[in-house]
Design a protein around this motif. Sequence first.
Motif, PDB file in Angstrom:
ATOM      1  N   GLU A  38       0.828  -1.216   0.000  1.00 12.31           N
ATOM      2  CA  GLU A  38       0.000   0.000   0.000  1.00 12.31           C
ATOM      3  C   GLU A  38       0.857   1.260   0.000  1.00 12.31           C
ATOM      4  N   TYR A  39       2.007   1.202   0.666  1.00 14.98           N
ATOM      5  CA  TYR A  39       2.902   2.365   0.680  1.00 14.98           C
ATOM      6  C   TYR A  39       3.368   2.697  -0.737  1.00 14.98           C
ATOM      7  N   GLN A  40       3.568   1.700  -1.566  1.00 11.60           N
ATOM      8  CA  GLN A  40       3.990   1.965  -2.946  1.00 11.60           C
ATOM      9  C   GLN A  40       2.905   2.728  -3.709  1.00 11.60           C
ATOM     10  N   GLN A  41       1.649   2.449  -3.423  1.00 13.40           N
ATOM     11  CA  GLN A  41       0.544   3.214  -4.019  1.00 13.40           C
ATOM     12  C   GLN A  41       0.549   4.652  -3.503  1.00 13.40           C
ATOM     13  N   TRP A  42       0.716   4.809  -2.190  1.00 17.80           N
ATOM     14  CA  TRP A  42       0.802   6.127  -1.546  1.00 17.80           C
ATOM     15  C   TRP A  42       1.925   6.936  -2.194  1.00 17.80           C
ATOM     16  N   ARG A  43       3.057   6.303  -2.309  1.00 18.65           N
ATOM     17  CA  ARG A  43       4.244   6.935  -2.884  1.00 18.65           C
ATOM     18  C   ARG A  43       3.982   7.384  -4.324  1.00 18.65           C
ATOM     19  N   ALA A  44       3.385   6.523  -5.124  1.00 16.39           N
ATOM     20  CA  ALA A  44       3.098   6.860  -6.525  1.00 16.39           C
ATOM     21  C   ALA A  44       2.129   8.037  -6.639  1.00 16.39           C
ATOM     22  N   LEU A  45       1.178   8.120  -5.731  1.00 28.13           N
ATOM     23  CA  LEU A  45       0.210   9.217  -5.763  1.00 28.13           C
ATOM     24  C   LEU A  45       0.798  10.553  -5.321  1.00 28.13           C
ATOM     25  N   LEU A  46       1.725  10.536  -4.344  1.00 23.95           N
ATOM     26  CA  LEU A  46       2.105  11.783  -3.677  1.00 23.95           C
ATOM     27  C   LEU A  46       3.554  12.231  -3.817  1.00 23.95           C
ATOM     28  N   HIS A  47       4.502  11.338  -3.876  1.00 22.40           N
ATOM     29  CA  HIS A  47       5.903  11.735  -3.726  1.00 22.40           C
ATOM     30  C   HIS A  47       6.420  12.655  -4.823  1.00 22.40           C
ATOM     31  N   HIS A  48       5.854  12.613  -6.001  1.00 24.36           N
ATOM     32  CA  HIS A  48       6.331  13.488  -7.079  1.00 24.36           C
ATOM     33  C   HIS A  48       5.948  14.958  -6.863  1.00 24.36           C
ATOM     34  N   PHE A  49       5.088  15.242  -5.892  1.00 25.35           N
ATOM     35  CA  PHE A  49       4.695  16.623  -5.606  1.00 25.35           C
ATOM     36  C   PHE A  49       5.710  17.361  -4.730  1.00 25.35           C
ATOM     37  N   TYR A  50       6.590  16.660  -4.029  1.00 23.34           N
ATOM     38  CA  TYR A  50       7.422  17.260  -2.995  1.00 23.34           C
ATOM     39  C   TYR A  50       8.763  17.761  -3.523  1.00 23.34           C
ATOM     40  N   ASP A  51       9.135  18.957  -3.086  1.00 25.86           N
ATOM     41  CA  ASP A  51      10.458  19.501  -3.354  1.00 25.86           C
ATOM     42  C   ASP A  51      10.775  20.557  -2.297  1.00 25.86           C
ATOM     43  N   PRO A  52      11.624  20.208  -1.343  1.00 20.65           N
ATOM     44  CA  PRO A  52      12.397  18.979  -1.179  1.00 20.65           C
ATOM     45  C   PRO A  52      11.533  17.867  -0.582  1.00 20.65           C
ATOM     46  N   PHE A  53      12.156  16.667  -0.463  1.00 23.26           N
ATOM     47  CA  PHE A  53      11.447  15.550   0.128  1.00 23.26           C
ATOM     48  C   PHE A  53      11.137  15.868   1.588  1.00 23.26           C
ATOM     49  N   PRO A  54       9.981  15.450   2.095  1.00 18.93           N
ATOM     50  CA  PRO A  54       9.548  15.833   3.445  1.00 18.93           C
ATOM     51  C   PRO A  54      10.443  15.335   4.570  1.00 18.93           C
ATOM     52  N   THR A  55      10.461  16.122   5.616  1.00 16.89           N
ATOM     53  CA  THR A  55      11.026  15.713   6.892  1.00 16.89           C
ATOM     54  C   THR A  55       9.893  15.088   7.685  1.00 16.89           C
ATOM     55  N   VAL A  56      10.122  13.893   8.213  1.00 15.73           N
ATOM     56  CA  VAL A  56       9.105  13.170   8.984  1.00 15.73           C
ATOM     57  C   VAL A  56       9.692  12.831  10.347  1.00 15.73           C
ATOM     58  N   LEU A  57       9.002  13.252  11.403  1.00 19.59           N
ATOM     59  CA  LEU A  57       9.431  12.968  12.772  1.00 19.59           C
ATOM     60  C   LEU A  57       8.255  12.410  13.557  1.00 19.59           C
ATOM     61  N   HIS A  58       8.563  11.698  14.645  1.00 19.85           N
ATOM     62  CA  HIS A  58       7.545  11.082  15.498  1.00 19.85           C
ATOM     63  C   HIS A  58       7.587  11.719  16.883  1.00 19.85           C
ATOM     64  N   TYR A  59       6.420  11.928  17.471  1.00 24.56           N
ATOM     65  CA  TYR A  59       6.300  12.583  18.771  1.00 24.56           C
ATOM     66  C   TYR A  59       5.401  11.771  19.683  1.00 24.56           C
ATOM     67  N   GLU A  60       5.642  11.919  20.993  1.00 29.74           N
ATOM     68  CA  GLU A  60       4.753  11.336  21.989  1.00 29.74           C
ATOM     69  C   GLU A  60       4.374  12.434  22.964  1.00 29.74           C
ATOM     70  N   ALA A  61       3.234  12.295  23.600  1.00 32.49           N
ATOM     71  CA  ALA A  61       2.756  13.307  24.534  1.00 32.49           C
ATOM     72  C   ALA A  61       3.710  13.414  25.720  1.00 32.49           C
ATOM     73  N   ALA A  62       4.042  14.639  26.073  1.00 30.93           N
ATOM     74  CA  ALA A  62       4.901  14.892  27.229  1.00 30.93           C
ATOM     75  C   ALA A  62       4.104  15.485  28.382  1.00 30.93           C
ATOM     76  N   ALA A  63       3.065  16.232  28.072  1.00 30.81           N
ATOM     77  CA  ALA A  63       2.222  16.845  29.083  1.00 30.81           C
ATOM     78  C   ALA A  63       0.908  17.234  28.416  1.00 30.81           C
ATOM     79  N   GLY A  64      -0.080  17.453  29.224  1.00 25.52           N
ATOM     80  CA  GLY A  64      -1.382  17.846  28.708  1.00 25.52           C
ATOM     81  C   GLY A  64      -2.460  17.375  29.656  1.00 25.52           C
ATOM     82  N   PRO A  65      -3.712  17.663  29.328  1.00 23.39           N
ATOM     83  CA  PRO A  65      -4.805  17.244  30.206  1.00 23.39           C
ATOM     84  C   PRO A  65      -4.770  15.735  30.460  1.00 23.39           C
TER      85      PRO A  65
END
Length: 107
Positions: free
Chosen positions: A71-98
């Motif tokens: 499925e990622y290959q389908q995602w990639r084919a649909l979207l990756h040609h739109f990006y310049d530069p290629f996206p930065t992707v980071l992961h986060y977890e909650a540190a504080a909040g309600p």
Amino acid sequence: MILEIASLQVRPGQAAAFEAAFLQAQAIIASMPGYLGHELQRCLERDDHYMLLVRWRSVQDHEVGFRTSAEYQQWRALLHHFYDPFPTVLHYEAAAGPGLAPAPAGR
């Protein structure tokens, strides 16, 4: 739960085509194990700039489950040609909040 944040810079003049392709692509990511939700935000100050926020059960659900899938290959084919530069992707977890205790010091 973790939050994937992808900073997306779309090629100038391609925003409408990108958004149309994303409407198709979002069904792909929404079908993946560990997927909890997403939103695509368009920047008001910077033309053709977006933030993609995806909630996953774990980093592995994103990095292994989604990114190594057919499925990622389908995602990639649909979207990756739109990006310049290629996206930065980071992961986060909650540190504080309600309802959350502060994260332990030294993490």
